[in-house]
Design an enzyme around this catalytic site. Structure first.
Site, PDB file in Angstrom:
ATOM      1  N   SER A  27       0.833  -1.190   0.000  1.00 11.01           N
ATOM      2  CA  SER A  27       0.000   0.000   0.000  1.00 11.01           C
ATOM      3  C   SER A  27       0.879   1.257   0.000  1.00 11.01           C
ATOM      4  O   SER A  27       1.695   1.448  -0.899  1.00 11.01           O
ATOM      5  CB  SER A  27      -0.948  -0.056   1.209  1.00 11.01           C
ATOM      6  OG  SER A  27      -1.864   0.992   1.199  1.00 11.01           O
TER       7      SER A  27
ATOM      8  N   HIS B  97      -2.503  -1.312  -4.050  1.00 11.42           N
ATOM      9  CA  HIS B  97      -3.971  -1.361  -4.144  1.00 11.42           C
ATOM     10  C   HIS B  97      -4.502   0.063  -4.055  1.00 11.42           C
ATOM     11  O   HIS B  97      -3.746   1.002  -3.851  1.00 11.42           O
ATOM     12  CB  HIS B  97      -4.587  -2.273  -3.075  1.00 11.42           C
ATOM     13  CG  HIS B  97      -4.388  -1.819  -1.662  1.00 11.42           C
ATOM     14  ND1 HIS B  97      -4.822  -2.545  -0.587  1.00 11.42           N
ATOM     15  CD2 HIS B  97      -3.815  -0.705  -1.119  1.00 11.42           C
ATOM     16  CE1 HIS B  97      -4.529  -1.919   0.538  1.00 11.42           C
ATOM     17  NE2 HIS B  97      -3.914  -0.795   0.237  1.00 11.42           N
TER      18      HIS B  97
END
EC number: 3.4.21.92
Length: 202
Positions: free
Chosen positions: A106, A131
């Site tokens: 992330s 993501h």
């Protein structure tokens, strides 16, 4: 995890250095900071971001022409906190070399890719994951709508930066980050998130 938190757990080794004037004790992170090494370990939040930003600015003031190394082992976290680190990395004069050891997921992966081009690395068994940002919108319908618009803007901004940092088309970044997209260190190299996998010091 901050140095203070790890100290409270009794987990921070102390380095004793001898000099002509006697002994001096450093916690291991302070000693490594003297070698221009910064650690980003654990979740990215306001506290860890403030520590990393302060260390980046301090090392720039010490020597604006010498590289800084940022070692990352992070599951990600706050977008605003991560962007404060990203912006500082771009703002300061020294190149910031990034190295993933463990996982950069992330916002951790975003900061890994934010290192100076040609100086972004990962150890062989590291994992990298990208993501889309997640949100926990609450409140009245209008509040949720405002927060949803903001998170969509953030997603486009992050995708655009990742496309620029990796050389991937924006559409591919959008598609791949729709869900958790895990990569090995080698795959992250092919994707353009890092420049090289390193197994040993040169």
């Amino acid at each position: 995890m901050s140095a203070l938190e790890t100290q409270n757990l009794g987990m921070v080794p102390v380095v004793i250095e001898q000099s002509g004037r006697g002994e001096r004790a450093y916690d291991i992170y302070s000693r490594l900071l003297r070698e221009r090494v910064i650690f980003l370990v654990g979740p990215v939040n306001d506290q860890t971001a403030n520590l990393v930003v302060a260390q980046l600015l301090f090392l720039e003031s010490e020597n604006p022409d010498k590289d800084i190394s940022l070692y990352i082992n992070s599951p990600g976290g706050s977008v605003s906190a991560g962007l404060s680190i990203f912006d500082t990395m771009q703002f300061i004069k020294p190149d910031v070399s990034t190295l993933c050891m463990g996982i950069a997921a992330s916002m951790g992966a975003f900061l890994l890719a934010a290192g100076a081009k040609g100086k972004r690395f990962a150890l062989p068994n590291s994992r990298v994951m990208i993501h889309q940002p997640s949100g926990g919108a609450q409140g009245q319908a209008t509040d949720i709508e405002i927060q949803a618009r903001e998170i969509l803007k953030l997603r486009e901004s992050l995708n655009g930066i990742l496309a620029e940092r990796t050389g991937q088309p924006l559409e591919k970044i959008r598609a791949d980050s729709e869900r958790d997209y895990f990569m090995s260190a080698e795959e992250a190299t092919g994707y353009g998130l890092i420049d090289k996998v390193i197994a040993q010091r040169a």
